[in-house]
Design a protein around this motif. Structure first.
Motif, PDB file in Angstrom:
ATOM      1  N   TYR A   1       0.823  -1.209   0.000  1.00  0.00           N
ATOM      2  CA  TYR A   1       0.000   0.000   0.000  1.00  0.00           C
ATOM      3  C   TYR A   1       0.857   1.259   0.000  1.00  0.00           C
ATOM      4  CZ  TYR A   1      -3.869  -3.137   1.292  1.00  0.00           C
ATOM      5  OH  TYR A   1      -4.800  -4.131   1.315  1.00  0.00           O
ATOM      6  N   ALA A   2       2.006   1.189   0.644  1.00  0.00           N
ATOM      7  CA  ALA A   2       2.886   2.363   0.675  1.00  0.00           C
ATOM      8  C   ALA A   2       3.277   2.777  -0.739  1.00  0.00           C
ATOM      9  CB  ALA A   2       4.126   2.082   1.512  1.00  0.00           C
ATOM     10  N   GLN A   3       3.483   1.796  -1.614  1.00  0.00           N
ATOM     11  CA  GLN A   3       3.827   2.119  -2.994  1.00  0.00           C
ATOM     12  C   GLN A   3       2.637   2.724  -3.727  1.00  0.00           C
ATOM     13  OE1 GLN A   3       7.028   2.139  -3.937  1.00  0.00           O
ATOM     14  NE2 GLN A   3       7.256   1.535  -1.791  1.00  0.00           N
ATOM     15  N   VAL A   4       1.417   2.273  -3.374  1.00  0.00           N
ATOM     16  CA  VAL A   4       0.210   2.866  -3.947  1.00  0.00           C
ATOM     17  C   VAL A   4       0.154   4.350  -3.621  1.00  0.00           C
ATOM     18  CG1 VAL A   4      -2.323   2.913  -3.792  1.00  0.00           C
ATOM     19  CG2 VAL A   4      -1.120   0.720  -3.932  1.00  0.00           C
ATOM     20  N   ARG A   5       0.566   4.678  -2.394  1.00  0.00           N
ATOM     21  CA  ARG A   5       0.525   6.071  -1.962  1.00  0.00           C
ATOM     22  C   ARG A   5       1.732   6.867  -2.433  1.00  0.00           C
ATOM     23  NH1 ARG A   5       2.427   9.682   1.585  1.00  0.00           N
ATOM     24  NH2 ARG A   5       0.930  11.118   2.582  1.00  0.00           N
ATOM     25  N   LEU A   6       2.935   6.291  -2.272  1.00  0.00           N
ATOM     26  CA  LEU A   6       4.151   7.078  -2.442  1.00  0.00           C
ATOM     27  C   LEU A   6       4.435   7.426  -3.897  1.00  0.00           C
ATOM     28  CD1 LEU A   6       6.467   5.348   0.188  1.00  0.00           C
ATOM     29  CD2 LEU A   6       5.346   7.575   0.356  1.00  0.00           C
ATOM     30  N   GLY A   7       4.071   6.549  -4.842  1.00  0.00           N
ATOM     31  CA  GLY A   7       4.315   6.861  -6.249  1.00  0.00           C
ATOM     32  C   GLY A   7       3.603   8.140  -6.667  1.00  0.00           C
ATOM     33  N   PRO A   8       2.272   8.186  -6.547  1.00  0.00           N
ATOM     34  CA  PRO A   8       1.569   9.440  -6.886  1.00  0.00           C
ATOM     35  C   PRO A   8       1.972  10.608  -5.994  1.00  0.00           C
ATOM     36  CG  PRO A   8       0.035   7.584  -6.811  1.00  0.00           C
ATOM     37  CD  PRO A   8       1.340   7.082  -6.260  1.00  0.00           C
ATOM     38  N   ALA A   9       2.247  10.353  -4.703  1.00  0.00           N
ATOM     39  CA  ALA A   9       2.601  11.451  -3.797  1.00  0.00           C
ATOM     40  C   ALA A   9       3.919  12.100  -4.203  1.00  0.00           C
ATOM     41  CB  ALA A   9       2.675  10.941  -2.360  1.00  0.00           C
ATOM     42  N   ARG A  10       4.899  11.279  -4.616  1.00  0.00           N
ATOM     43  CA  ARG A  10       6.150  11.862  -5.122  1.00  0.00           C
ATOM     44  C   ARG A  10       5.861  12.763  -6.317  1.00  0.00           C
ATOM     45  NH1 ARG A  10       8.172   6.287  -5.741  1.00  0.00           N
ATOM     46  NH2 ARG A  10       8.998   5.600  -3.722  1.00  0.00           N
ATOM     47  N   LEU A  11       4.999  12.264  -7.201  1.00  0.00           N
ATOM     48  CA  LEU A  11       4.752  12.994  -8.445  1.00  0.00           C
ATOM     49  C   LEU A  11       3.995  14.289  -8.195  1.00  0.00           C
ATOM     50  CD1 LEU A  11       5.509  12.459 -11.383  1.00  0.00           C
ATOM     51  CD2 LEU A  11       3.168  11.639 -11.753  1.00  0.00           C
ATOM     52  N   THR A  12       3.035  14.283  -7.268  1.00  0.00           N
ATOM     53  CA  THR A  12       2.304  15.524  -7.013  1.00  0.00           C
ATOM     54  C   THR A  12       3.192  16.569  -6.356  1.00  0.00           C
ATOM     55  OG1 THR A  12       1.418  14.554  -4.964  1.00  0.00           O
ATOM     56  CG2 THR A  12       0.026  14.462  -6.935  1.00  0.00           C
ATOM     57  N   HIS A  13       4.168  16.125  -5.538  1.00  0.00           N
ATOM     58  CA  HIS A  13       5.177  17.072  -5.049  1.00  0.00           C
ATOM     59  C   HIS A  13       5.888  17.722  -6.234  1.00  0.00           C
ATOM     60  CE1 HIS A  13       5.293  17.085  -0.756  1.00  0.00           C
ATOM     61  NE2 HIS A  13       5.511  15.797  -0.620  1.00  0.00           N
ATOM     62  N   CYS A  14       6.257  16.906  -7.221  1.00  0.00           N
ATOM     63  CA  CYS A  14       6.937  17.431  -8.405  1.00  0.00           C
ATOM     64  C   CYS A  14       6.065  18.462  -9.118  1.00  0.00           C
ATOM     65  CB  CYS A  14       7.271  16.294  -9.369  1.00  0.00           C
ATOM     66  SG  CYS A  14       8.487  15.103  -8.777  1.00  0.00           S
ATOM     67  N   MET A  15       4.769  18.166  -9.236  1.00  0.00           N
ATOM     68  CA  MET A  15       3.849  19.085  -9.916  1.00  0.00           C
ATOM     69  C   MET A  15       3.782  20.422  -9.193  1.00  0.00           C
ATOM     70  SD  MET A  15       0.720  16.395 -10.493  1.00  0.00           S
ATOM     71  CE  MET A  15       0.969  14.797 -11.290  1.00  0.00           C
ATOM     72  N   ARG A  16       3.560  20.359  -7.891  1.00  0.00           N
ATOM     73  CA  ARG A  16       3.410  21.601  -7.119  1.00  0.00           C
ATOM     74  C   ARG A  16       4.683  22.438  -7.162  1.00  0.00           C
ATOM     75  NH1 ARG A  16       0.401  17.847  -3.642  1.00  0.00           N
ATOM     76  NH2 ARG A  16       2.392  17.255  -2.708  1.00  0.00           N
ATOM     77  N   TRP A  17       5.833  21.798  -6.947  1.00  0.00           N
ATOM     78  CA  TRP A  17       7.077  22.561  -6.928  1.00  0.00           C
ATOM     79  C   TRP A  17       7.448  23.065  -8.314  1.00  0.00           C
ATOM     80  CZ3 TRP A  17       7.186  24.369  -2.598  1.00  0.00           C
ATOM     81  CH2 TRP A  17       7.216  23.646  -1.405  1.00  0.00           C
ATOM     82  N   LEU A  18       7.050  22.352  -9.358  1.00  0.00           N
ATOM     83  CA  LEU A  18       7.306  22.864 -10.703  1.00  0.00           C
ATOM     84  C   LEU A  18       6.500  24.140 -10.933  1.00  0.00           C
ATOM     85  CD1 LEU A  18       8.763  22.574 -13.365  1.00  0.00           C
ATOM     86  CD2 LEU A  18       6.924  21.065 -14.168  1.00  0.00           C
ATOM     87  N   GLY A  19       5.288  24.190 -10.372  1.00  0.00           N
ATOM     88  CA  GLY A  19       4.515  25.422 -10.445  1.00  0.00           C
ATOM     89  C   GLY A  19       5.235  26.584  -9.783  1.00  0.00           C
ATOM     90  N   LEU A  20       5.875  26.322  -8.632  1.00  0.00           N
ATOM     91  CA  LEU A  20       6.619  27.379  -7.951  1.00  0.00           C
ATOM     92  C   LEU A  20       7.860  27.771  -8.750  1.00  0.00           C
ATOM     93  CD1 LEU A  20       6.294  29.008  -5.319  1.00  0.00           C
ATOM     94  CD2 LEU A  20       7.996  27.489  -4.293  1.00  0.00           C
ATOM     95  N   ALA A  21       8.481  26.802  -9.418  1.00  0.00           N
ATOM     96  CA  ALA A  21       9.625  27.123 -10.275  1.00  0.00           C
ATOM     97  C   ALA A  21       9.192  28.042 -11.413  1.00  0.00           C
ATOM     98  CB  ALA A  21      10.249  25.843 -10.830  1.00  0.00           C
ATOM     99  N   ARG A  22       8.007  27.834 -11.940  1.00  0.00           N
ATOM    100  CA  ARG A  22       7.496  28.730 -12.983  1.00  0.00           C
ATOM    101  C   ARG A  22       7.321  30.152 -12.436  1.00  0.00           C
ATOM    102  NH1 ARG A  22       5.662  25.910 -17.482  1.00  0.00           N
ATOM    103  NH2 ARG A  22       5.327  23.662 -17.198  1.00  0.00           N
ATOM    104  N   ARG A  23       6.875  30.254 -11.190  1.00  0.00           N
ATOM    105  CA  ARG A  23       6.734  31.579 -10.558  1.00  0.00           C
ATOM    106  C   ARG A  23       8.112  32.245 -10.454  1.00  0.00           C
ATOM    107  NH1 ARG A  23       3.394  33.191  -6.035  1.00  0.00           N
ATOM    108  NH2 ARG A  23       3.773  35.398  -5.581  1.00  0.00           N
ATOM    109  N   ALA A  24       9.101  31.488  -9.992  1.00  0.00           N
ATOM    110  CA  ALA A  24      10.458  32.029  -9.881  1.00  0.00           C
ATOM    111  C   ALA A  24      10.996  32.438 -11.246  1.00  0.00           C
ATOM    112  CB  ALA A  24      11.383  30.998  -9.231  1.00  0.00           C
TER     113      ALA A  24
END
Length: 425
Positions: A256-279
């Motif tokens: 189950y941890a892999q069910v959670r951690l795979g998408p969770a890693r990726l959504t971190h990437c999405m959010r921080w990429l948005g902040l990189a666009r702001r920068a």
């Protein structure tokens, strides 16, 4: 540079939600941002969340039946990036870690009763949550199979004992999802460690934070500031929970941890990429307006190189996120493996983009006159959180070598053989 993430490449409904999210973040959220490094006021967050509901952009990833926008995982990225354009955007839209990952897992493996008790109020933003996995050394950290928190049978329930740390959001959480080792009595087929080896019999438990024996410990002071609830130690001292607290099946926590951690890693990437666009936008505005040595910064070769490298980092990050999200939708196991690659690339690329923005903005870049240095503080831990760059590289290399070895064993030609034989002659 057009900092819109991949405009026109999505279904009309997704593009509509992306555009409405973009407008809401820029027109409503950004004017309400706290000063760099300061936490978002709880009352302000509630007001902004109510406005997000009215705008129809709240909880984009949550199924419609639980009050969200029903966005499928393969289309999360453009909307999450728009939310991430503000460092408080994801929290306002209720798609911030750890709640977002916990909602996703509850929706996939929670019972109907668990969904009603935990997912419904979490999706509505009425409560928050935390995910209790990381432990002080020598417990689980980069190696989840080192899990030392235990849960033992007690009548019709379980007693949980252990010490967690970096339990993000725990201070204000209504409940925790706790990973504990339950031993052979709870072992199930497929419950081995994340690399397919190691001890079996770990289980996830849903534990309200007001359960007797749950204790918030010392805070861990880190450079990031925007996550509500911090990253404190949490102690579970002989915590008694009923059988109904087991999330999914006993013994399958690593799966189950892999069910959670795979998408969770990726959504971190999405959010921080948005902040990189702001920068990036801040950097471009400075480069287009600041004159030095008789020309705008944007006309100087060294600044142009910094800008070009940032464009490349943003576009390659966007591409790998999109590929990984599409793969998660059809093959979660393969998508989870690729999320390690995405996490390494994006965490390093986002840091480079923001660091270049700080550098190009000079003294203002390291002052609180611009938010850039705090952005850098926010993204720096991402190269460690959710698995450090080095840990993921180790796992990526092992998977690559193992995949190739199996292919050769199954009859695929060994490409190096001709060169080896040539050398022997």
């Amino acid at each position: 540079m057009n900092t819109t993430p991949r405009p026109g490449l999505y279904p009309a409904s997704v593009e509509d939600l992306r555009q409405r999210t973009r407008d809401f973040i820029r027109n409503t959220v950004i004017p309400a941002e706290p000063r760099p490094g300061q936490a978002l006021n709880v009352a302000v967050r509630r007001e902004l969340a109510a406005a997000a509901r009215d705008a129809g952009v709240f909880a984009p990833h949550v199924p419609v039946e639980f009050g969200g926008q029903g966005l499928p995982v393969e289309h999360w990225s453009p909307v999450f990036q728009e939310a991430g354009y503000s460092p408080i955007g994801a929290a306002v839209l209720n798609c911030m870690a750890p709640d977002e990952g916990n909602m996703h897992m509850l929706n996939l493996i929670g019972s109907d009763a668990q969904k009603q008790r935990f997912l419904v109020p979490l999706a509505a933003g009425e409560i928050s949550s935390c995910f209790a996995m990381s432990e002080p050394h020598p417990g689980a950290g980069s190696d989840p199979d080192a899990l030392s928190t235990t849960a033992v049978r007690d009548g019709n329930g379980w007693r949980i004992t252990g010490h967690k740390r970096f339990t993000s959001g725990a201070t204000f959480a209504g409940f925790a999802i706790v990973m504990a080792r339950t031993g052979a009595e709870a072992a199930k087929p497929g419950s081995t460690g994340p690399d397919g080896t190691g001890q079996a019999g770990a289980t996830m438990f849903l534990v309200p934070m007001d359960t007797p024996g749950v204790r918030i410990g010392a805070p861990i002071h880190t450079v990031d500031r925007y996550l509500p609830g911090g990253h404190p130690h949490v102690h579970f001292d002989d915590v008694l929970v009923p059988d109904s607290a087991v999330l999914g099946e006993a013994g399958l926590a690593f799966k189950y941890a892999q069910v959670r951690l795979g998408p969770a890693r990726l959504t971190h990437c999405m959010r921080w990429l948005g902040l990189a666009r702001r920068a990036m936008d801040i950097m471009l505005d400075r480069a287009n307006s600041r004159e030095i040595f008789g020309a705008h910064l944007s006309q100087l070769g060294i600044a142009q190189d910094m800008i070009a490298q940032s464009v490349i980092d943003i576009e390659t990050s966007d591409a790998i996120i999109a590929k990984c999200a599409a793969l998660l939708a059809v093959d979660p196991k393969a998508g989870s493996a690729l999320s390690s690659v995405a996490k390494v690339h994006v965490s390093e690329a986002v840091y480079r983009v923001i660091d270049r923005a700080v550098q190009l903005c000079g003294g203002d870049g390291v002052s609180d006159g611009l938010p850039l240095i705090q952005y850098l503080n926010e993204v720096r831990p991402f190269r460690i959180y959710d698995g450090s760059t080095e840990t993921h590289k180790w796992a990526i290399a092992r998977r690559a070598a193992s995949t190739r070895r199996r292919a050769v064993e199954n009859g695929e030609p060994f490409q190096g053989a001709a060169h080896i034989h040539e050398g022997e002659r």
